[in-house]
Write a protein that holds these residues in place. Structure first.
Motif, mmCIF file in Angstrom:
data_model
loop_
_atom_site.group_PDB
_atom_site.id
_atom_site.type_symbol
_atom_site.label_atom_id
_atom_site.label_comp_id
_atom_site.label_asym_id
_atom_site.label_seq_id
_atom_site.Cartn_x
_atom_site.Cartn_y
_atom_site.Cartn_z
ATOM 1 N N PHE A 91 29.858 70.413 32.110
ATOM 2 C CA PHE A 91 29.367 71.062 33.332
ATOM 3 C C PHE A 91 27.839 71.029 33.374
ATOM 4 C CE2 PHE A 91 33.601 72.854 33.904
ATOM 5 C CZ PHE A 91 33.714 72.875 35.278
ATOM 6 N N GLU A 92 27.224 71.254 32.205
ATOM 7 C CA GLU A 92 25.751 71.238 32.155
ATOM 8 C C GLU A 92 25.217 69.835 32.427
ATOM 9 O OE1 GLU A 92 23.931 72.846 28.700
ATOM 10 O OE2 GLU A 92 23.978 74.860 29.547
ATOM 11 N N ALA A 93 25.866 68.854 31.786
ATOM 12 C CA ALA A 93 25.409 67.471 31.957
ATOM 13 C C ALA A 93 25.574 67.021 33.401
ATOM 14 C CB ALA A 93 26.203 66.546 31.035
ATOM 15 N N TRP A 94 26.651 67.481 34.037
ATOM 16 C CA TRP A 94 26.912 67.107 35.439
ATOM 17 C C TRP A 94 25.762 67.548 36.351
ATOM 18 C CZ3 TRP A 94 29.524 64.058 38.470
ATOM 19 C CH2 TRP A 94 29.677 64.379 39.815
ATOM 20 N N ARG A 95 25.155 68.670 36.013
ATOM 21 C CA ARG A 95 24.079 69.195 36.870
ATOM 22 C C ARG A 95 22.706 68.622 36.533
ATOM 23 N NH1 ARG A 95 28.181 72.205 37.669
ATOM 24 N NH2 ARG A 95 28.364 73.608 39.459
ATOM 25 N N GLU A 96 22.641 67.777 35.490
ATOM 26 C CA GLU A 96 21.364 67.106 35.159
ATOM 27 C C GLU A 96 21.003 66.126 36.278
ATOM 28 O OE1 GLU A 96 19.208 66.295 32.278
ATOM 29 O OE2 GLU A 96 19.670 68.329 31.631
ATOM 30 N N PRO A 97 19.755 66.117 36.710
ATOM 31 C CA PRO A 97 19.387 65.104 37.712
ATOM 32 C C PRO A 97 19.460 63.708 37.101
ATOM 33 C CG PRO A 97 17.494 66.451 37.080
ATOM 34 C CD PRO A 97 18.666 66.982 36.321
ATOM 35 N N ASP A 98 19.966 62.742 37.870
ATOM 36 C CA ASP A 98 20.032 61.374 37.354
ATOM 37 C C ASP A 98 18.802 60.590 37.805
ATOM 38 O OD1 ASP A 98 20.563 61.106 39.998
ATOM 39 O OD2 ASP A 98 22.628 60.446 39.770
ATOM 40 N N GLU A 99 18.753 59.346 37.348
ATOM 41 C CA GLU A 99 17.637 58.475 37.753
ATOM 42 C C GLU A 99 17.768 58.176 39.245
ATOM 43 O OE1 GLU A 99 15.230 57.345 35.806
ATOM 44 O OE2 GLU A 99 16.026 58.352 34.045
ATOM 45 N N PRO A 100 16.634 58.009 39.938
ATOM 46 C CA PRO A 100 16.747 57.608 41.344
ATOM 47 C C PRO A 100 17.532 56.296 41.448
ATOM 48 C CG PRO A 100 14.474 58.115 40.759
ATOM 49 C CD PRO A 100 15.256 58.139 39.481
ATOM 50 N N THR A 101 18.510 56.292 42.346
ATOM 51 C CA THR A 101 19.375 55.121 42.410
ATOM 52 C C THR A 101 18.643 53.915 42.993
ATOM 53 O OG1 THR A 101 21.434 54.273 43.304
ATOM 54 C CG2 THR A 101 20.288 55.890 44.653
ATOM 55 N N THR A 102 18.944 52.754 42.413
ATOM 56 C CA THR A 102 18.317 51.521 42.904
ATOM 57 C C THR A 102 19.355 50.657 43.614
ATOM 58 O OG1 THR A 102 18.746 50.568 40.737
ATOM 59 C CG2 THR A 102 16.522 51.405 41.138
ATOM 60 N N SER A 103 20.582 51.163 43.682
ATOM 61 C CA SER A 103 21.639 50.355 44.291
ATOM 62 C C SER A 103 21.451 50.298 45.805
ATOM 63 C CB SER A 103 23.011 50.932 43.957
ATOM 64 O OG SER A 103 23.232 52.080 44.745
ATOM 65 N N GLU A 104 22.162 49.376 46.406
ATOM 66 C CA GLU A 104 22.074 49.176 47.856
ATOM 67 C C GLU A 104 22.986 50.161 48.589
ATOM 68 O OE1 GLU A 104 20.032 46.841 49.428
ATOM 69 O OE2 GLU A 104 19.198 46.722 47.429
ATOM 70 N N GLU A 105 23.736 50.921 47.816
ATOM 71 C CA GLU A 105 24.736 51.798 48.414
ATOM 72 C C GLU A 105 24.080 52.801 49.367
ATOM 73 O OE1 GLU A 105 27.148 53.749 45.524
ATOM 74 O OE2 GLU A 105 27.699 55.324 46.932
ATOM 75 N N PRO A 106 24.524 52.841 50.630
ATOM 76 C CA PRO A 106 23.915 53.805 51.551
ATOM 77 C C PRO A 106 24.286 55.229 51.141
ATOM 78 C CG PRO A 106 25.769 52.680 52.580
ATOM 79 C CD PRO A 106 25.573 52.051 51.237
ATOM 80 N N ARG A 107 23.295 56.102 51.217
ATOM 81 C CA ARG A 107 23.532 57.479 50.810
ATOM 82 C C ARG A 107 23.971 58.296 52.023
ATOM 83 N NH1 ARG A 107 18.755 61.149 48.352
ATOM 84 N NH2 ARG A 107 19.597 63.001 49.295
ATOM 85 N N PRO A 108 25.019 59.107 51.891
ATOM 86 C CA PRO A 108 25.405 59.927 53.048
ATOM 87 C C PRO A 108 24.309 60.933 53.364
ATOM 88 C CG PRO A 108 26.679 60.547 51.098
ATOM 89 C CD PRO A 108 25.860 59.349 50.720
ATOM 90 N N SER A 109 24.136 61.224 54.649
ATOM 91 C CA SER A 109 23.116 62.210 55.019
ATOM 92 C C SER A 109 23.602 63.603 54.611
ATOM 93 C CB SER A 109 22.891 62.180 56.526
ATOM 94 O OG SER A 109 24.047 62.666 57.178
ATOM 95 N N ASP A 110 22.661 64.544 54.550
ATOM 96 C CA ASP A 110 23.043 65.925 54.205
ATOM 97 C C ASP A 110 23.973 66.512 55.267
ATOM 98 O OD1 ASP A 110 21.599 66.165 51.764
ATOM 99 O OD2 ASP A 110 19.763 66.189 52.947
#
Lengths: 170, 227
Positions: B11-30
Motif C-alpha cells: 500500500f505504501e509503495a503504491w502511493r509512491e510517486p513514479d517517474e514522469p511517463t515517457t510513453s505515448e499513452e494519452p493520459r485521461p483528464s482529471d
C-alpha cells in the motif's frame, strides 16, 4: 432565487466539498481554493434569476479539478525549490536509502502488476486505491464474488511476484 | 501477520510517486477520471482508465481524491426498495414457498466446503483473508437516536491512525463529519437541529491506518428523534 442566493448556495457546496478533499498540508489555502473554484464556475455559468441551479455534481467536479491542480502546483514548486538549503537538509535527514528503497519497491510493484492477468490487475489496482469489494464490483461491472476472487488471487500473485524480486517483509 | 506486513508495504509503495511517463499513452483528464469514479463513463473506458492508474501515480492520486467526493454507493441503489415493494404484493403461498426455498439454500450454504484453507468473504466489503480488518457499524441500521444523545458506534480496527465519520442527508449534503481515534462519535445536537424526524440520514466510517491503507464501512441509515 436571486443571483446572490445562488452564489451563496454554490459557495456552501464548494466549501463542503473542499473540507472533504483538502489535505492537512493545504488547509491554510482552503478558502482561496473555494474562491478559485467559485470563479471557475462563474466564468462558465451566468447566474441569473430564473435560470436552473448549477448541479451539485458539477460543483464537486470543479472542486476536484481545482484541488488536484493545486496539489500538483505545490509539489512542483517544492521540487523546484530543492536547491534551497533547508530542503536539502530535510532530504538528507530522510536518508537517501529510504527514498531509493521506496522507489525500488514502487517500480517492482508496477512491474508485477504489468505481468498480472488483466482482470486480476484491475481488481488489485482498485483494492490498492482503497476501494471495498462491492465498490470494485460496481466499478468493473462484476458480481461481488468475482471481484472478491480477482482481488484475493491478484494480491496472492502480487505478494509472490514481490518475493521473487527479493522484496520480503520482515 | 507477515502477509499483512507485506500488504502494508505494498500500500505504501503504491502511493509512491513514479517517474514522469515517457510513453505515448494519452493520459485521461482529471474530469474524465472524476466521471469514471462516479460511474459516469462507459464500462470499457472506465476499465482503460483503471489500467492506466498502474502506470501513472498522478492519475492514481486524482482518482483517490475523486473517491473522497463519492456519495455513499447505497444511496443511488434503488433496487432494494423496489424489491421490498415487490414482496408486499406477493400472495401468502408465494411467501411460504420463498421461505422454504431460502431455508433449503441456507442449509447448503452453511455446509462446510471441501477446501478449509479457502476462507469465505468477510463482511462483503473486504476480500477473503482480509476480514479481520473490516469495519462493522455497531449502531443498528435504521435506528432512531435522540438529538441530545446521538452517538454512533463501530468496531475497533488495529493499527489505526484515525476514523473519519461522514453523515449526509439523502441528497448527499453533508450534515456532520468528524475525525476521531475512538470507536464512537457523539454528534452535537446543534448539527441535527434542521433534520426532520422522518428524514433518514446516511452514515459511514472510513478508517485510515498507519500503513496508509484505507478501509470503509458499509453505509447505514439512522434517524433523529425519540423512539
Amino acid at each position: 432565487m436571486t443571483e446572490n442566493e445562488q452564489a451563496e448556495q454554490i459557495r456552501q457546496v464548494l466549501q463542503r466539498a473542499m473540507v472533504r478533499i483538502c489535505p492537512d498540508w493545504l488547509q491554510s489555502s482552503r478558502d482561496d481554493l473555494v474562491q478559485n473554484a467559485m470563479l471557475k464556475i462563474l466564468e462558465m455559468h451566468k447566474l441569473t434569476e430564473g435560470n436552473p441551479p448549477v448541479q451539485s455534481s458539477y460543483l464537486y467536479k470543479t472542486a476536484h479539478s481545482v484541488m488536484i491542480d493545486e496539489i500538483r502546483r505545490v509539489r512542483r514548486r517544492d521540487e523546484s525549490a530543492l536547491d534551497d538549503s533547508q530542503a536539502v537538509e530535510d532530504a538528507n535527514q530522510a536518508g537517501p536509502y529510504r527514498t531509493t528503497l521506496g522507489h525500488k519497491i514502487s517500480v517492482a510493484l508496477r512491474e508485477c502488476l504489468g505481468r498480472m492477468v488483466e482482470l486480476r490487475r484491475m481488481g488489485v489496482i482498485l483494492h490498492l486505491q482503497g476501494h471495498t469489494v462491492p465498490d470494485i464490483a460496481r466499478l468493473l461491472g462484476w458480481k461481488t464474488k468475482q471481484a472478491d476472487n480477482n482481488v484475493y488471487r491478484g494480491m496472492a500473485n502480487l505478494r509472490n511476484c514481490m518475493q521473487e524480486k527479493g522484496f520480503e517483509s520482515t | 501477520m507477515k502477509k499483512h506486513q507485506q500488504d502494508h508495504d505494498l500500500f505504501e509503495a503504491w502511493r509512491e510517486p513514479d517517474e514522469p511517463t515517457t510513453s505515448e499513452e494519452p493520459r485521461p483528464s482529471d474530469a474524465e477520471i472524476f466521471d469514471a469514479v462516479m460511474l459516469n463513463t462507459s464500462l470499457e473506458r472506465r476499465r482503460e482508465i483503471i489500467l492506466h492508474l498502474a502506470r501513472c501515480s498522478d492519475s492514481a492520486e486524482s482518482w483517490r481524491l475523486a473517491m473522497e467526493l463519492k456519495p455513499p454507493a447505497e444511496v443511488v441503489d434503488l433496487s432494494s426498495r423496489h424489491a421490498r415493494k415487490a414482496w408486499r404484493n406477493l400472495p401468502a403461498w408465494g411467501l411460504a414457498a420463498a421461505a422454504v426455498l431460502v431455508m433449503v439454500i441456507g442449509v447448503f450454504w452453511i455446509m462446510p466446503t471441501p477446501d478449509p484453507g479457502f476462507p469465505e468473504i468477510g463482511d462483503g466489503n473486504t476480500f477473503r483473508g482480509d476480514s479481520e480488518h473490516a469495519i462493522e457499524l455497531i449502531t443498528a441500521d435504521g435506528l432512531r437516536l435522540p438529538a441530545e444523545d446521538f452517538e454512533l458506534r463501530w468496531n475497533s480496527i488495529d493499527q489505526i491512525e484515525e476514523y473519519r465519520v461522514l453523515i449526509t442527508t439523502t441528497d448527499l449534503e453533508a450534515v456532520f463529519s468528524a475525525a476521531t481515534q475512538t470507536t464512537s462519535l457523539r454528534v452535537p445536537s446543534a448539527a441535527l437541529s434542521s433534520i426532520e424526524s422522518t428524514e433518514p440520514l446516511y452514515w459511514y466510517v472510513t478508517a485510515l491506518r498507519r500503513d496508509g491503507s484505507i478501509l470503509r464501512s458499509s453505509t447505514q441509515t439512522v434517524f433523529v428523534g425519540d423512539q
